[in-house]
Design a protein around this motif. Sequence first.
Motif, PDB file in Angstrom:
ATOM      1  N   THR A 171      13.850 -15.752 -22.589  1.00 52.79           N
ATOM      2  CA  THR A 171      13.012 -16.142 -23.731  1.00 52.79           C
ATOM      3  C   THR A 171      13.618 -17.425 -24.288  1.00 52.79           C
ATOM      4  N   LYS A 172      12.746 -18.398 -24.541  1.00 51.85           N
ATOM      5  CA  LYS A 172      13.177 -19.721 -25.025  1.00 51.85           C
ATOM      6  C   LYS A 172      14.153 -19.607 -26.210  1.00 51.85           C
ATOM      7  N   ASP A 173      15.158 -20.436 -26.200  1.00 50.38           N
ATOM      8  CA  ASP A 173      16.147 -20.499 -27.282  1.00 50.38           C
ATOM      9  C   ASP A 173      16.960 -19.222 -27.465  1.00 50.38           C
ATOM     10  N   GLN A 174      16.922 -18.342 -26.461  1.00 51.97           N
ATOM     11  CA  GLN A 174      17.770 -17.136 -26.530  1.00 51.97           C
ATOM     12  C   GLN A 174      18.638 -17.084 -25.281  1.00 51.97           C
ATOM     13  N   PRO A 175      19.804 -16.441 -25.353  1.00 55.19           N
ATOM     14  CA  PRO A 175      20.622 -16.348 -24.137  1.00 55.19           C
ATOM     15  C   PRO A 175      19.871 -15.540 -23.074  1.00 55.19           C
ATOM     16  N   PRO A 176      19.879 -15.965 -21.827  1.00 50.48           N
ATOM     17  CA  PRO A 176      19.128 -15.222 -20.795  1.00 50.48           C
ATOM     18  C   PRO A 176      19.836 -13.925 -20.433  1.00 50.48           C
ATOM     19  N   GLU A 177      19.041 -12.936 -19.980  1.00 51.80           N
ATOM     20  CA  GLU A 177      19.641 -11.702 -19.441  1.00 51.80           C
ATOM     21  C   GLU A 177      19.583 -11.818 -17.935  1.00 51.80           C
TER      22      GLU A 177
END
Length: 321
Positions: free
Chosen positions: A164-170
């Motif tokens: 998700t944009k602007d969030q750390p990726p999982e």
Amino acid sequence: MDALAQTKQGIGIAHGKVILIGEHAVVYNMPAIALPFTAATVSVSIQPCTGESYIDSAYYTGPLASSEQLNHLHQMIQAVCTYLETSADGLYFTIDSSLPAERGVGSSAAVASATLRALCDYFDAELDEASFTHFVSISENMVHGQASGIDTEVIFQQSPIYFTKDQPPETLDLQLSGYLITADTGVTGSTKEAVADIQQLLIDYPTKTLEAIQQLGQLANQAKEVILSGNIKQLGQILSNSHLQLKQLTVSSPELDQLVFTALQAGALGAKLTGSGRGGCMIALAATEAEAQQIADALQQAGATQTWINSLGDSTDDNLY
Ligand code: PMV
């Protein structure tokens, strides 16, 4: 090139990416899932040269600063050299790529990432993740208009991601018993145009457009759940549903629709366009390698210029995600 200074060299390598689900909606903060596309590689080498920097690639060969086509790369290189407090002159870049450009498999982000890795190698510099994605995004924002950052992130992580944009990726552990077929329509697509057209659709038809974007986000969340539970059949249906939403957003094309139809007729569990669309590539899911091969053959007969098959499963094969 200056023959005396040829001992110094920098090398950088990157793969492309395949967006499994959530392209375009990801620009509007919806989740998406992307996988590294290991079947094709971009390699960039840097050697010293005298005078202004030079670039040698399949699309442009000449002084780096004079290329309109590669201005995005030029801007990134300038920014990196400023950050490293070194001159951006005297560098001879050679780009070799087996990734088709402008086909939705992340060629621009892979070229920028490989160039950045080559610069780090050449100047003995190390960048943390935030600096890496910052520099690649200088190039990507110019290519995409409004990049979500998903391409840069999956290429950096070299692992499947839920993003998700602007969030750390999982990072996602893909242990599915199945195969992903990627097929190229051979038609180039413009990410910048497609992204801008959806922006315009949001102004002209806000309700319908927002609904499609939200549907795509929900489908990406469903895809994550079925990936974790290992249900490839349901994943196939979710992918096909997302193709319908992308069609609503006007980013499919007759060639993509034809290949999606062909894959489903040939027994695919699901199929959709991948990347920005309006040309470029599509993907299809198959339960077995033999079925994947049949689908790939059918896609080639229907006009695909290139096909790739990747295992999504738990073998030790090189093509494993
Ligand atoms: O440039 P492509 O075709 O790999 O597409 C990138 C994905 C988009 O969602 C269309 C744009 C973005 O920045 O996320």
